[in-house]
Enzyme design. Structure first.
Site, PDB file in Angstrom:
ATOM      1  CG  HIS A 114      -5.890   2.091   4.947  1.00 50.88           C
ATOM      2  ND1 HIS A 114      -5.477   3.036   5.866  1.00 50.88           N
ATOM      3  CD2 HIS A 114      -4.869   1.215   4.820  1.00 50.88           C
ATOM      4  CE1 HIS A 114      -4.250   2.740   6.258  1.00 50.88           C
ATOM      5  NE2 HIS A 114      -3.856   1.634   5.648  1.00 50.88           N
TER       6      HIS A 114
ATOM      7  CB  SER B 192       4.986  -1.631  12.131  1.00 50.06           C
ATOM      8  OG  SER B 192       4.561  -0.287  12.299  1.00 50.06           O
TER       9      SER B 192
ATOM     10  N   GLY C 161       2.222   2.333  10.750  1.00 48.25           N
ATOM     11  CA  GLY C 161       3.185   3.424  10.593  1.00 48.25           C
ATOM     12  C   GLY C 161       3.844   3.850  11.898  1.00 48.25           C
TER      13      GLY C 161
ATOM     14  CG  ASN D 282      -1.681   1.278   1.408  1.00 46.70           C
ATOM     15  OD1 ASN D 282      -1.817   2.050   0.455  1.00 46.70           O
ATOM     16  ND2 ASN D 282      -2.203   1.508   2.608  1.00 46.70           N
TER      17      ASN D 282
ATOM     18  CD  GLU E  76      -3.732  -2.359   7.226  1.00 45.25           C
ATOM     19  OE1 GLU E  76      -2.619  -2.609   6.765  1.00 45.25           O
ATOM     20  OE2 GLU E  76      -4.356  -1.323   6.968  1.00 45.25           O
TER      21      GLU E  76
ATOM     22  CD  GLU F 139      -3.083   5.709   6.568  1.00 45.36           C
ATOM     23  OE1 GLU F 139      -3.018   5.774   5.316  1.00 45.36           O
ATOM     24  OE2 GLU F 139      -2.180   5.191   7.259  1.00 45.36           O
TER      25      GLU F 139
ATOM     26  CE  LYS G 187       0.207   3.552   4.763  1.00 47.47           C
ATOM     27  NZ  LYS G 187      -0.001   3.772   6.183  1.00 47.47           N
TER      28      LYS G 187
END
Ligand code: PEP
Length: 252
Positions: free
Chosen positions: A96, A214, A174, A9, A168, A98, A11
């Protein structure tokens, strides 16, 4: 049996020339390997068609990171599932954290996106996961179950069998804080039991459930060794071909 998958991904990273270069590097690295898993890169919308032109999609799948919740029309700035499919991409990340957190994506929006993705022969990589406060409060199983039920359980068993799930934990995305392999296994086994409760054990056993947060070459092998972890959705480590291939190689 379910597929093993490593999906990147990217991003909102890389300019178009940088992205095409990175895609070529991953493609070339795969050309000299026989990976023990499917490999996918999910890239910014602007990169889809040019990247489709430089990779061999029999070895490296291509996906978008999102799509609109409408098929076409007056939705300035949006990119629809038919548009994504017309670039040659065959996967799309949906839900996702985000997108849920910064763009207010709701379960209803996501149901529409999933339906449009499936209608356009895009394989959704559907993300779920709790925030830190939910884990600390002990509500992480309930949160993840609700995300699956509200986002996906309107699907028929046939439709559901086309979905890839990505667990996730938001606190691991991250941040450098990976879930332990035991934490990942515990949640993945729970997710599979939720699917079995709705669609039966066979559908559950055939569903690929990826871990994201991560994940890197140094921890991928231990995570992938867990029986219910079927691969990874990789953010930061997918931006360097060597790191990404190190995770792909963790399946060997
Ligand atoms: C992600 O955003 O899907 C992700 C897993 O990111 P990272 O690997 O950087 O934690």
């Amino acid at each position: 049996m379910r597929k093993k998958i490593v999906a990147g991904n990217w991003k909102m990273n890389t300019t178009l020339p940088q992205g095409v270069e990175l895609a070529k590097e991953v493609n070339d690295a795969l050309a000299s390997r026989c990976p023990a898993c499917d490999v996918v890169i999910c890239v910014p919308f602007t990169h889809l068609a040019p990247v489709a032109g430089v990779i061999d999609q029999t070895k490296l799948g291509l996906g978008a990171e999102n799509c609109a919740d409408h098929a076409s029309g007056a939705y300035t700035g949006e990119v629809s599932a038919p548009m994504v499919a017309s670039t040659g991409a065959t996967y799309v990340i949906l839900g996702h954290s985000e997108r849920r957190q910064y763009y207010g994506e709701t379960a209803e929006t996501l149901r529409n996106k999933v339906a449009l993705a499936l209608e356009n022969n895009l394989t959704p990589i559907f993300c779920i996961g709790e925030v830190l406060a939910e884990r600390e409060a002990g509500s992480h199983f309930d949160v993840v179950k609700a995300q699956i039920e509200e986002g996906l359980f309107n699907l028929s068993a046939d439709q559901f069998s086309k979905i890839i799930l990505a667990y996730e934990p938001v606190w691991a995305i991250g941040t450098g804080k990976t879930a332990t392999d035991d934490q990942a296994q515990e949640m993945h086994a729970f997710i599979r039991s939720v699917i079995a409760g709705k669609y039966g054990q066979e559908v559950a056993d055939n569903t690929s459930i990826l871990y994201g947060g991560s994940c890197k070459p140094s921890n991928a092998k231990a995570l992938f060794a867990k029986p219910d972890v079927d691969g990874g959705l990789i953010g930061g480590a997918s931006l360097k071909a060597d790191d990404f291939m190190g995770i792909v190689d963790a399946w060997n």
